[in-house]
Design a protein around this motif. Structure first.
Motif, PDB file in Angstrom:
ATOM      1  N   LEU A 110      25.782  39.193  48.754  1.00 43.84           N
ATOM      2  CA  LEU A 110      26.395  38.841  47.476  1.00 43.84           C
ATOM      3  C   LEU A 110      27.775  39.481  47.374  1.00 43.84           C
ATOM      4  N   ASN A 111      28.769  38.689  46.990  1.00 42.87           N
ATOM      5  CA  ASN A 111      30.119  39.195  46.800  1.00 42.87           C
ATOM      6  C   ASN A 111      30.279  39.780  45.398  1.00 42.87           C
ATOM      7  N   THR A 112      31.043  40.839  45.315  1.00 40.37           N
ATOM      8  CA  THR A 112      31.307  41.465  44.027  1.00 40.37           C
ATOM      9  C   THR A 112      32.411  40.697  43.304  1.00 40.37           C
ATOM     10  N   ILE A 113      32.157  40.395  42.028  1.00 38.45           N
ATOM     11  CA  ILE A 113      33.121  39.628  41.234  1.00 38.45           C
ATOM     12  C   ILE A 113      34.175  40.570  40.669  1.00 38.45           C
ATOM     13  N   GLY A 114      35.432  40.178  40.778  1.00 36.14           N
ATOM     14  CA  GLY A 114      36.524  40.947  40.206  1.00 36.14           C
ATOM     15  C   GLY A 114      36.667  40.660  38.712  1.00 36.14           C
ATOM     16  N   CYS A 115      37.121  41.641  37.970  1.00 40.13           N
ATOM     17  CA  CYS A 115      37.279  41.503  36.513  1.00 40.13           C
ATOM     18  C   CYS A 115      38.761  41.355  36.182  1.00 40.13           C
ATOM     19  N   GLY A 116      39.158  40.199  35.730  1.00 45.56           N
ATOM     20  CA  GLY A 116      40.549  39.967  35.369  1.00 45.56           C
ATOM     21  C   GLY A 116      40.899  40.579  34.028  1.00 45.56           C
ATOM     22  N   THR A 117      42.059  41.222  33.955  1.00 46.44           N
ATOM     23  CA  THR A 117      42.497  41.871  32.714  1.00 46.44           C
ATOM     24  C   THR A 117      43.807  41.295  32.168  1.00 46.44           C
ATOM     25  N   SER A 118      44.657  40.760  33.042  1.00 45.25           N
ATOM     26  CA  SER A 118      45.944  40.226  32.592  1.00 45.25           C
ATOM     27  C   SER A 118      46.465  39.247  33.632  1.00 45.25           C
ATOM     28  N   PHE A 119      47.360  38.366  33.205  1.00 45.26           N
ATOM     29  CA  PHE A 119      48.010  37.453  34.138  1.00 45.26           C
ATOM     30  C   PHE A 119      49.304  36.951  33.516  1.00 45.26           C
ATOM     31  N   GLY A 171      46.129  40.507  37.204  1.00 45.40           N
ATOM     32  CA  GLY A 171      45.742  41.903  37.329  1.00 45.40           C
ATOM     33  C   GLY A 171      44.267  42.091  37.045  1.00 45.40           C
ATOM     34  N   THR A 172      43.637  43.071  37.712  1.00 45.03           N
ATOM     35  CA  THR A 172      42.189  43.264  37.608  1.00 45.03           C
ATOM     36  C   THR A 172      41.865  44.702  37.213  1.00 45.03           C
ATOM     37  N   GLU A 173      40.592  44.910  36.896  1.00 48.44           N
ATOM     38  CA  GLU A 173      40.124  46.249  36.549  1.00 48.44           C
ATOM     39  C   GLU A 173      40.094  47.168  37.759  1.00 48.44           C
ATOM     40  N   GLU A 174      40.053  46.601  38.955  1.00 51.84           N
ATOM     41  CA  GLU A 174      40.021  47.411  40.177  1.00 51.84           C
ATOM     42  C   GLU A 174      41.389  47.938  40.560  1.00 51.84           C
ATOM     43  N   HIS A 208      45.373  52.622  40.816  1.00 46.86           N
ATOM     44  CA  HIS A 208      44.059  53.225  41.036  1.00 46.86           C
ATOM     45  C   HIS A 208      43.091  52.923  39.895  1.00 46.86           C
ATOM     46  N   MET A 209      43.604  52.436  38.791  1.00 43.00           N
ATOM     47  CA  MET A 209      42.759  52.088  37.650  1.00 43.00           C
ATOM     48  C   MET A 209      43.125  50.685  37.180  1.00 43.00           C
ATOM     49  N   ALA A 210      42.589  50.273  36.042  1.00 42.92           N
ATOM     50  CA  ALA A 210      42.760  48.899  35.566  1.00 42.92           C
ATOM     51  C   ALA A 210      44.235  48.595  35.299  1.00 42.92           C
ATOM     52  N   VAL A 211      44.629  47.375  35.647  1.00 39.47           N
ATOM     53  CA  VAL A 211      45.984  46.897  35.375  1.00 39.47           C
ATOM     54  C   VAL A 211      45.994  46.373  33.940  1.00 39.47           C
ATOM     55  N   ASP A 212      46.732  47.038  33.063  1.00 38.14           N
ATOM     56  CA  ASP A 212      46.744  46.648  31.648  1.00 38.14           C
ATOM     57  C   ASP A 212      47.696  45.496  31.364  1.00 38.14           C
ATOM     58  N   SER A 272      49.454  50.481  34.188  1.00 35.69           N
ATOM     59  CA  SER A 272      48.028  50.746  34.365  1.00 35.69           C
ATOM     60  C   SER A 272      47.622  51.972  33.578  1.00 35.69           C
ATOM     61  N   SER A 273      46.317  52.158  33.493  1.00 33.25           N
ATOM     62  CA  SER A 273      45.768  53.352  32.851  1.00 33.25           C
ATOM     63  C   SER A 273      45.894  54.583  33.721  1.00 33.25           C
ATOM     64  N   ASP A 274      46.395  54.435  34.978  1.00 36.34           N
ATOM     65  CA  ASP A 274      46.597  55.599  35.852  1.00 36.34           C
ATOM     66  C   ASP A 274      47.939  56.279  35.606  1.00 36.34           C
ATOM     67  N   TRP A 275      48.555  56.004  34.422  1.00 37.82           N
ATOM     68  CA  TRP A 275      49.771  56.653  33.935  1.00 37.82           C
ATOM     69  C   TRP A 275      51.056  56.125  34.581  1.00 37.82           C
ATOM     70  N   THR A 276      50.999  55.077  35.362  1.00 41.92           N
ATOM     71  CA  THR A 276      52.183  54.649  36.103  1.00 41.92           C
ATOM     72  C   THR A 276      52.651  53.268  35.668  1.00 41.92           C
ATOM     73  N   VAL A 277      53.965  53.066  35.840  1.00 45.45           N
ATOM     74  CA  VAL A 277      54.614  51.764  35.704  1.00 45.45           C
ATOM     75  C   VAL A 277      55.321  51.485  37.019  1.00 45.45           C
ATOM     76  N   LYS A 278      55.097  50.276  37.588  1.00 49.62           N
ATOM     77  CA  LYS A 278      55.654  49.957  38.900  1.00 49.62           C
ATOM     78  C   LYS A 278      56.406  48.633  38.835  1.00 49.62           C
ATOM     79  N   ILE A 279      57.544  48.592  39.558  1.00 52.10           N
ATOM     80  CA  ILE A 279      58.353  47.379  39.675  1.00 52.10           C
ATOM     81  C   ILE A 279      58.239  46.881  41.106  1.00 52.10           C
TER      82      ILE A 279
END
Length: 692
Positions: free
Chosen positions: A482-491, A504-507, A529-533, A549-556
C-alpha cells in the motif's frame, strides 16, 4: 496722571494730615473714634486696603492698557460645520456671519408721483367728496366760456355733451376699469439702488438627480403599488379565510407590519450612505493618513521601513473564530473578503464569510454563516460577485453576492458529487472550459487535487492528481503493498503557463504538476522539514516561486533548479507569505509570534528591511497576509478574528530614482531583469560546481 497714581497720592496726604481736635473719645457702642463736639461724617476716614489687592510697581501703575472695539459679534458661533460635496466630507467653515438683526419690517409705501399713487389719490378724493366739487367747478367755468362764444338752440344738450366729454377726459382709467377686465400686473423692474441688467436676470436650472418624472408617472407608480398590495391581501384571504373578529384584527396588524417592512427595505441604501458618511467623519484622521501620510523619518533609517497601523476590522460574532483566509476583490480595490474558521481540530464548530470595505471599517458589508468552518477562499477575476470557498468538512461551495445575503451558497458539493474526505486547504478559480462552464480547483488533506465544473447548476468533479509519497510503502493484508497518501496543504497555478502548477504537502515536499498528467509529477522539491503552509509564483518572473513552512523558514526557488536560491530563518513558524504586486523583489511574511517581516532583495538580500510586531498579545497568532493591488497597504489576520490594515512606509516601496537626462524605465521587463540580476549572483557558484 493715571488714576491709580492719583489715588495713591491721596492716601499718603490723608495719613499725614492731623485731626482738628487732639482730644478723642471712643464710642462704646460701635468702637469708632470720634472727636469732641463733632459728628462722624465730618471726620476724615482712613482707607482700608483689601487683602487681595495687587502690589503694583510705579512702572506697572503708569502702564496704559488699550482696548480696541471690533465689529465682530462675540456671540457668533465659531464651529459651524457644513458638508463639502467637492471633498465629500464635513468641513469647518471660516466665514461666520457677524451681522445681528434686531428688528426687520417689510413696508408697503408708494411714491405719490407713481401711477399707482395717482390712482389711489383720485379714488380717495372721490370718496371724500372734494374731488366732485372741484370737478363741477371746472365744468361750469368751461361751459360759461363756450356759451359766451357760441350759443345754440338747445343749451342743455350742449351742457350734457360737455359733461360727457369732461368725464371721459378726466377719468379714462376708471371707465376702462369698469368696462375692460384688469390687465395682469407686469413684473416690476429692479430699482435704481439694486440695478442689474435684464439680460443677466435668468433663472439657473436646478440640479436634477435621476430621471425627471411627471405627475402622471408618479400617479401610475402609486396605483401599481396599490394594486400589488390589494392582490397580496386577496391571496392571503384566499389561503387563510378569517371568520372571527380577533383573526381579522391580527390580519390587519400583519399587513401593516409587512408594509412597514417594505418601507424599511427602501431606506436601506440611504441608511448605508449615511453610515459611511458617519464613519468617514469618525475615522477622518485615519483616512487622511491612509491617503496622504508619508513617514519622513525613513530618510534617516538606512533603507529600513515601518508599518503604520490604520484600521482594525472586527465583528462581534466572529471573535472566537480565527482568520483562515484573506482575499482582495479584483475589481473593487477597497473590498476584501475574510474567511473565519478554526485551526484547532479539537474545537470545530461553525464558520463565517465576511466582506469588508475600507469605506466602512466598523461593520462588514456582507455576512454569510456556514455550519462548518471556512478554510480557504477565492474570487473570480471576470465575475467578482462569485466567491468559491472550501470547508473543514471537505465540501466546496460557490457564493453569489447578487443573491440575497441570508441565502445559502448557490452551489455546493455533496457526498454524491465527490466531496473531499478531509479539510479543503486551498481553492483557485481557473479559466472556463471548452463549453464556457465555470471551473475551479481544490486541494485537500486526502491527497486529491480535484477540478470542479459547474454544469447545469450542478458541481461535477474530476480528479486531476492523487498525491502519493514515494519510498513509503506499507504491507497490507495477504502481503499487499500500500502506498502512503500525501496530504496537500497549498497550491498555486503559473501566471502564464495554464497547465503548470505547484502543490505543497504536509511532508514538506513541493510537487511540480501538470493538468495533462494525472499519474506522474514533473518534478519534486524536498523543500522543508515540516508542512508547507504556502507556495506562490512570482507575479513578474515565470521561473521563481516562494514557499514558507512551520519549520521557521522562507525559501525562494527557481523551478529549473532543485536547490533554493535564498533561505531565511524567521525564528518562528511562518503562517503565510505573499509577493508584492509593485516589485518583483519585495515580499512579506507573518509568523506565529505576532510579527510581520518585509523583505526587499534589491536592498538587502540577507535580512528584512522591516520587522515589526502587529499583535500585542503573545497568545494571539498571525495567520495570513495580503497586499493590495493599487494602494500601498497590507491586511493581516490573526487567530482572534481581527483583521489589521497597515500602510507601508516609503522605504518599503522604493522605486528606481530618476537620473539626470534619463527616464526611469518601468514595466514587467524591468522587474524581470532586476530579479535576474540577483539570481545570477547565486546561480554562478552552482554552475561552477556542476562543471567541476
Amino acid at each position: 496722571m493715571p488714576a491709580k497714581e492719583k489715588l495713591k497720592r491721596k492716601q499718603s496726604i490723608s495719613a499725614v494730615r492731623p485731626s482738628k481736635t487732639n482730644i478723642r473719645r471712643r464710642d462704646d457702642d460701635n468702637g469708632i473714634e470720634v472727636g469732641e463736639g463733632a459728628d462722624e461724617w465730618t471726620q476724615t476716614r482712613t482707607l482700608l486696603k483689601p487683602p487681595d489687592q495687587l502690589d503694583l510697581t510705579d512702572a506697572e501703575l503708569k502702564e496704559e492698557i488699550t482696548r480696541i472695539l471690533t465689529a465682530n459679534n462675540p456671540h457668533a458661533p465659531q464651529n459651524i460645520v457644513r458638508y463639502s460635496f467637492k471633498e465629500r466630507a464635513y468641513k469647518q467653515t471660516t466665514v461666520v456671519e457677524q451681522v445681528a438683526v434686531h428688528f426687520s419690517l417689510c413696508g408697503n409705501l408708494i411714491f405719490r408721483d407713481s401711477d399707482e399713487g395717482r390712482r389711489q389719490s383720485i379714488r380717495k378724493s372721490m370718496a371724500d367728496g372734494k374731488g366732485i366739487q372741484e370737478f363741477w367747478i371746472k365744468v361750469v367755468k368751461e361751459t360759461n366760456n363756450i356759451i359766451t362764444k357760441k350759443v345754440k338752440k338747445n343749451p342743455e344738450m350742449c351742457l350734457l355733451g360737455l359733461f360727457r366729454r369732461r368725464i371721459s377726459a378726466a377719468a379714462p382709467e376708471e371707465e376702462e376699469e369698469q368696462i375692460r377686465p384688469r390687465p395682469v400686473q407686469e413684473r416690476k423692474l429692479t430699482n435704481q439702488f439694486n440695478f442689474s441688467e435684464r439680460a443677466s436676470q435668468t433663472f439657473n436650472n436646478t440640479v436634477r438627480v435621476g430621471v425627471p418624472l411627471g405627475w402622471w408617472e408618479i400617479y401610475d407608480a402609486y396605483m401599481e403599488e396599490l394594486e400589488k398590495l390589494e392582490k397580496s391581501k386577496e391571496k392571503e384571504k384566499q389561503k387563510a379565510p378569517v371568520t372571527k373578529k380577533e383573526d381579522l384584527i391580527r390580519g390587519r396588524k400583519l399587513t401593516s407590519l409587512e408594509s412597514e417592512g417594505d418601507d424599511i427595505t427602501k431606506m436601506a441604501k440611504a441608511a448605508k450612505i449615511m453610515e459611511r458618511m458617519v464613519n468617514q467623519n469618525i475615522f477622518d484622521d485615519i483616512a487622511q493618513d491612509f491617503k496622504y501620510y508619508e513617514d519622513t523619518s525613513d530618510e534617516y533609517r538606512d533603507n529600513m521601513g515601518t508599518l503604520l497601523p490604520l484600521w482594525k476590522f472586527q465583528y462581534e460574532k466572529a471573535k472566537r473564530l480565527a482568520v483562515t483566509a484573506l482575499c482582495w476583490n479584483p475589481k473593487y480595490k477597497d473590498l476584501f473578503i475574510v474567511g473565519h474558521g478554526s485551526y484547532d481540530f479539537m474545537k470545530q464548530s461553525r464558520g463565517m464569510l465576511l466582506l469588508y470595505t475600507l469605506k466602512n471599517p466598523s461593520f462588514p458589508e456582507y455576512i454569510f454563516n456556514s455550519e462548518s468552518g471556512i478554510m480557504c477562499l477565492d474570487i473570480h477575476v471576470d465575475r467578482p460577485y462569485l466567491i468559491v470557498a472550501g470547508f473543514y468538512d471537505g465540501n466546496v461551495a460557490i457564493y453569489n453576492l447578487k443573491k440575497p445575503v441570508d441565502s445559502q451558497p448557490g452551489y455546493k458539493s455533496s457526498a454524491k458529487s465527490g466531496k473531499h474526505s478531509d479539510p479543503v486547504w486551498q481553492v483557485k478559480w481557473q479559466k472556463n472550459d471548452m463549453d464556457n462552464n465555470l471551473n475551479f480547483f481544490s486541494v485537500s488533506s486526502d491527497g486529491r487535487i480535484v477540478s470542479w465544473t459547474l454544469v447545469k447548476n450542478e458541481l461535477v468533479h474530476t480528479d486531476i492528481i492523487k498525491l502519493l509519497v514515494e519510498g513509503t510503502t506499507l504491507e497490507g493484508p495477504e502481503g499487499l503493498q500500500l502506498n502512503t497518501i500525501g496530504c496537500g496543504t497549498s497550491f498555486d497555478f503559473h501566471k502564464k503557463i495554464d497547465y503548470l502548477f505547484l502543490v505543497g504537502t504536509e511532508e514538506g515536499k513541493i510537487y511540480k504538476c501538470s493538468k495533462s498528467y494525472s499519474t506522474q509529477f514533473l518534478d519534486i522539491f524536498h523543500a522543508h522539514h515540516m508542512a508547507v503552509d504556502a507556495v506562490s509564483w512570482n507575479p513578474f518572473h515565470g521561473k521563481v516561486f516562494i514557499s514558507c513552512s512551520s519549520d521557521w523558514t522562507v525559501k525562494i526557488w527557481d523551478h529549473t533548479i532543485k536547490t533554493p536560491m535564498f533561505i531565511y530563518d524567521l525564528n518562528s513558524a511562518v503562517g503565510d507569505v505573499a509577493w508584492a504586486p509593485y516589485s518583483s523583489t519585495v515580499f512579506a511574511a507573518v509568523t506565529t509570534d505576532g510579527r510581520a517581516h518585509v523583505f526587499d532583495l534589491s536592498i538587502n538580500k540577507y535580512e528584512p528591511i522591516c520587522n515589526q510586531p502587529v499583535v500585542a498579545k503573545k497568545r494571539n497568532k498571525i495567520t495570513h497576509i495580503q497586499f493590495n493591488a493599487i494602494y500601498p497597504i497590507i491586511i493581516i489576520g490573526d487567530e482572534r478574528g481581527h483583521v489589521t490594515c497597515l500602510k507601508l512606509s516609503p522605504n518599503l516601496r522604493k522605486m528606481p530614482k530618476e537620473k539626470k537626462g534619463q527616464e526611469v524605465q518601468k514595466g514587467p521587463e524591468v522587474e524581470i531583469a532586476k530579479l535576474d540580476k540577483l539570481l545570477n549572483l547565486v546561480r554562478e557558484p552552482v554552475k561552477i560546481k556542476a562543471e567541476s
